[in-house]
Write an enzyme that holds these catalytic residues in place. Structure first.
Site, mmCIF file in Angstrom:
data_model
loop_
_atom_site.group_PDB
_atom_site.id
_atom_site.type_symbol
_atom_site.label_atom_id
_atom_site.label_comp_id
_atom_site.label_asym_id
_atom_site.label_seq_id
_atom_site.Cartn_x
_atom_site.Cartn_y
_atom_site.Cartn_z
ATOM 1 N N GLU A 81 0.818 -1.202 0.000
ATOM 2 C CA GLU A 81 0.000 0.000 0.000
ATOM 3 C C GLU A 81 0.858 1.261 0.000
ATOM 4 O O GLU A 81 1.945 1.299 0.569
ATOM 5 C CB GLU A 81 -0.938 -0.008 1.213
ATOM 6 C CG GLU A 81 -1.954 -1.127 1.086
ATOM 7 C CD GLU A 81 -3.044 -1.111 2.148
ATOM 8 O OE1 GLU A 81 -4.187 -1.395 1.805
ATOM 9 O OE2 GLU A 81 -2.750 -0.829 3.324
ATOM 10 N N CYS B 36 3.547 8.487 1.163
ATOM 11 C CA CYS B 36 4.069 7.531 2.129
ATOM 12 C C CYS B 36 4.227 6.192 1.418
ATOM 13 O O CYS B 36 3.246 5.601 0.970
ATOM 14 C CB CYS B 36 3.090 7.423 3.292
ATOM 15 S SG CYS B 36 3.564 6.192 4.513
ATOM 16 N N CYS C 3 6.236 -7.095 7.253
ATOM 17 C CA CYS C 3 7.301 -6.586 8.120
ATOM 18 C C CYS C 3 7.642 -7.666 9.132
ATOM 19 O O CYS C 3 6.777 -8.412 9.580
ATOM 20 C CB CYS C 3 6.841 -5.323 8.851
ATOM 21 S SG CYS C 3 8.187 -4.505 9.752
ATOM 22 N N CYS D 155 6.287 -5.117 15.964
ATOM 23 C CA CYS D 155 5.924 -4.084 16.938
ATOM 24 C C CYS D 155 4.481 -4.359 17.383
ATOM 25 O O CYS D 155 3.607 -4.624 16.553
ATOM 26 C CB CYS D 155 6.057 -2.688 16.347
ATOM 27 S SG CYS D 155 7.754 -2.323 15.863
ATOM 28 N N CYS E 63 1.286 -2.317 15.865
ATOM 29 C CA CYS E 63 1.246 -2.025 14.431
ATOM 30 C C CYS E 63 0.547 -3.152 13.683
ATOM 31 O O CYS E 63 0.870 -4.323 13.881
ATOM 32 C CB CYS E 63 2.666 -1.854 13.903
ATOM 33 S SG CYS E 63 2.725 -1.539 12.124
ATOM 34 N N SER F 279 11.470 5.557 15.097
ATOM 35 C CA SER F 279 10.273 5.151 15.839
ATOM 36 C C SER F 279 10.684 4.778 17.249
ATOM 37 O O SER F 279 11.128 3.664 17.499
ATOM 38 C CB SER F 279 9.619 3.958 15.139
ATOM 39 O OG SER F 279 9.118 4.371 13.892
ATOM 40 N N LEU F 280 10.515 5.699 18.159
ATOM 41 C CA LEU F 280 11.011 5.505 19.523
ATOM 42 C C LEU F 280 9.951 4.839 20.399
ATOM 43 O O LEU F 280 10.132 3.735 20.865
ATOM 44 C CB LEU F 280 11.418 6.867 20.080
ATOM 45 C CG LEU F 280 12.375 6.860 21.249
ATOM 46 C CD1 LEU F 280 13.683 6.206 20.877
ATOM 47 C CD2 LEU F 280 12.622 8.297 21.716
ATOM 48 N N HIS F 281 8.870 5.552 20.654
ATOM 49 C CA HIS F 281 7.668 5.017 21.303
ATOM 50 C C HIS F 281 7.794 4.697 22.785
ATOM 51 O O HIS F 281 6.794 4.409 23.442
ATOM 52 C CB HIS F 281 7.138 3.769 20.584
ATOM 53 C CG HIS F 281 6.911 3.984 19.120
ATOM 54 N ND1 HIS F 281 6.292 5.106 18.619
ATOM 55 C CD2 HIS F 281 7.233 3.226 18.037
ATOM 56 C CE1 HIS F 281 6.228 5.015 17.295
ATOM 57 N NE2 HIS F 281 6.806 3.899 16.924
ATOM 58 N N CYS G 120 -1.161 5.846 9.929
ATOM 59 C CA CYS G 120 0.056 5.161 10.392
ATOM 60 C C CYS G 120 -0.292 3.830 11.041
ATOM 61 O O CYS G 120 -1.166 3.760 11.896
ATOM 62 C CB CYS G 120 0.770 5.969 11.467
ATOM 63 S SG CYS G 120 1.180 7.614 10.985
HETATM 64 N N1 SAH Z 1 9.451 0.242 10.159
HETATM 65 C C1 SAH Z 1 9.673 1.661 10.039
HETATM 66 C C2 SAH Z 1 8.765 2.300 9.034
HETATM 67 C C3 SAH Z 1 7.278 2.331 9.417
HETATM 68 S S1 SAH Z 1 6.891 3.969 9.763
HETATM 69 C C4 SAH Z 1 9.555 2.285 11.416
HETATM 70 O O1 SAH Z 1 9.246 1.573 12.354
HETATM 71 O O2 SAH Z 1 9.841 3.463 11.563
HETATM 72 C C5 SAH Z 1 5.304 3.900 10.424
HETATM 73 C C6 SAH Z 1 5.187 4.668 11.716
HETATM 74 O O3 SAH Z 1 3.865 4.504 12.252
HETATM 75 C C7 SAH Z 1 6.153 4.147 12.740
HETATM 76 O O4 SAH Z 1 6.597 5.173 13.585
HETATM 77 C C8 SAH Z 1 5.244 3.205 13.496
HETATM 78 O O5 SAH Z 1 5.775 2.898 14.759
HETATM 79 C C9 SAH Z 1 3.961 3.984 13.559
HETATM 80 N N2 SAH Z 1 2.805 3.148 13.845
HETATM 81 C C10 SAH Z 1 2.700 1.815 13.690
HETATM 82 N N3 SAH Z 1 1.491 1.390 14.073
HETATM 83 C C11 SAH Z 1 0.809 2.461 14.470
HETATM 84 C C12 SAH Z 1 -0.525 2.656 14.951
HETATM 85 N N4 SAH Z 1 -1.377 1.641 15.071
HETATM 86 N N5 SAH Z 1 -0.904 3.907 15.257
HETATM 87 C C13 SAH Z 1 -0.038 4.941 15.082
HETATM 88 N N6 SAH Z 1 1.211 4.813 14.631
HETATM 89 C C14 SAH Z 1 1.637 3.585 14.333
#
Ligand code: SAH
Length: 367
Positions: free
Chosen positions: A102, A115, A122, A126, A129, A225-227, A345
């Protein structure tokens, strides 16, 4: 002209969308042509969106014929196009008989962000996600990565201009290093898309050795992507943290921005109710980022089926933002776009045949 030799099988032809400028120069050298042809052909393909050698009128007939015999311009095929009430567009693209990816276009006043995906599925698992749920199938080729840009430009026509590209779709770009780097070179090549390094952003969950290599070969802007502000929580949310813990990741980020006066690193932080959104988390985040030029992008969690996570309350997000601001950090809140077509996202799933299934973790506080 019907005495022309039979054309090579399509499978044997090279897809020119796979080649960046050095690659295309090499191709022309191989067929006994001058390397400067590479610039001309890049312009036809990427600037003018041409997919047919006959339209390349500044090439001789003989050269066009040679190209037809040896090469194709084959982008991914659009199988579904959707448009959100807010103008966000999403395309489902078929890249082989079993994999669909997508791509999302997000229009905003004065800019348009595309995007794009770097892998089918993947492998990183995570916990919050939805791409992770479907497991990993394979890396995308350069043609499939840059082809998303090529196709989106064609689909948008004059209804939208792509000013920025973010590698934030499906997949972990740094686990598909070579293809992603070649694709970003094309995005920034003046003979192709000519985007500045500020307008091409690679988002990674933090593959530290690849991040160091990236700094050596490209100048794309970096998002991480820290989180979570500590290893214990990040191990849960972003399991690759067990391999590359926060201290190593932050050091690698410093090295990345330390080169040639790059700008700041954008740290993405998904807001999960009761999980990572307390004032204590915000203060820990401030400490973690105190020595790295950074800005923080807070992402409201976007829900998907069968998840127990919820988005933080507006009050929690506000309080969190305030703490970052008071500490002098730049913090912005990402607007959720395209939620009604699952284009936000973490909602991109495409359709992939997984070769490995991610470990499903349905309960955020679970074992
Ligand atoms: N694998 C890479 C590229 C994906 S970027 C990465 O992890 O950075 C997509 C972004 O959306 C990442 O920051 C991911 O952590 C975030 N993301 C994933 N699932 C999400 C969700 N359900 N709600 C909001 N953000 C999310």
């Amino acid at each position: 002209m019907n005495s022309a030799p039979a054309a090579a099988e399509p499978a044997a032809r090279i897809n020119l969308l796979d080649l960046d400028r050095p690659g295309l120069e090499g191709f022309f050298r191989e067929i006994g042509e001058k390397p400067f042809r590479a610039g001309q052909v890049l312009q036809w393909i990427h600037q003018r969106g041409v997919g047919d050698f006959d339209a390349m009128t500044n090439l001789s007939k003989a050269l066009r014929e040679a190209l037809r015999e040896r090469a194709v311009i084959r982008p991914p095929e659009v199988v579904l196009a959707q448009q959100s009430a807010d103008g966000t567009r999403k395309w489902l693209m078929q890249v082989d008989p079993t994999n669909r990816i997508e791509t999302v276009f997000i229009p905003e006043p004065g800019r348009g962000t595309l995007c794009i995906s770097s892998q089918a599925g993947c492998a990183l698992a995570c916990s919050f996600c939805s791409t992770a749920r479907q497991g990993y199938s394979r890396n995308l080729s350069v043609a499939e990565i840059v082809g998303q840009l090529w196709v989106a430009r064609r689909e948008l026509g004059d209804q939208g201009r792509i000013t920025n590209v973010v590698l934030m779709g499906m997949g972990e770009p740094l686990l598909n290093f070579d293809a992603v780097v070649a694709a970003t070179h094309l995005m920034m090549d003046d003979f192709a898309y000519g985007l500045s390094k500020r307008r091409v952003t690679l988002s990674t969950s933090g593959i530290v050795p690849a991040l160091d290599r990236l700094g050596e070969v490209t100048e794309v802007s970096l998002a991480v992507s820290l989180h979570a502000p500590n290893d214990e929580l990040r191990n849960e949310l972003v399991p690759v943290n067990r391999k590359y813990p926060l201290r190593e990741l932050i050091e690698a980020c410093k090295r990345y921005v330390g080169r040639e006066n790059r700008r700041k690193v954008t740290f993405e932080y998904v807001m999960l109710d009761g999980v990572n959104d307390t004032p204590a988390h915000a203060r820990a985040l401030v400490r973690l980022l105190s020595h790295v030029p950074s800005k923080v992008n807070l992402i409201p969690f976007n829900p998907f089926p069968n998840t127990d996570y919820r988005c933080s309350t507006p009050e929690a997000i506000e309080r969190f933002t305030q703490i970052l601001h008071q500490a002098g950090l730049i913090a912005t809140r990402r607007k959720t776009r395209g939620g009604d077509i699952d284009a936000a996202c973490g909602q991109l799933v495409g359709e992939v045949r997984a070769r490995s299934r991610s470990h499903l973790r349905l309960h955020p506080a679970g074992p």
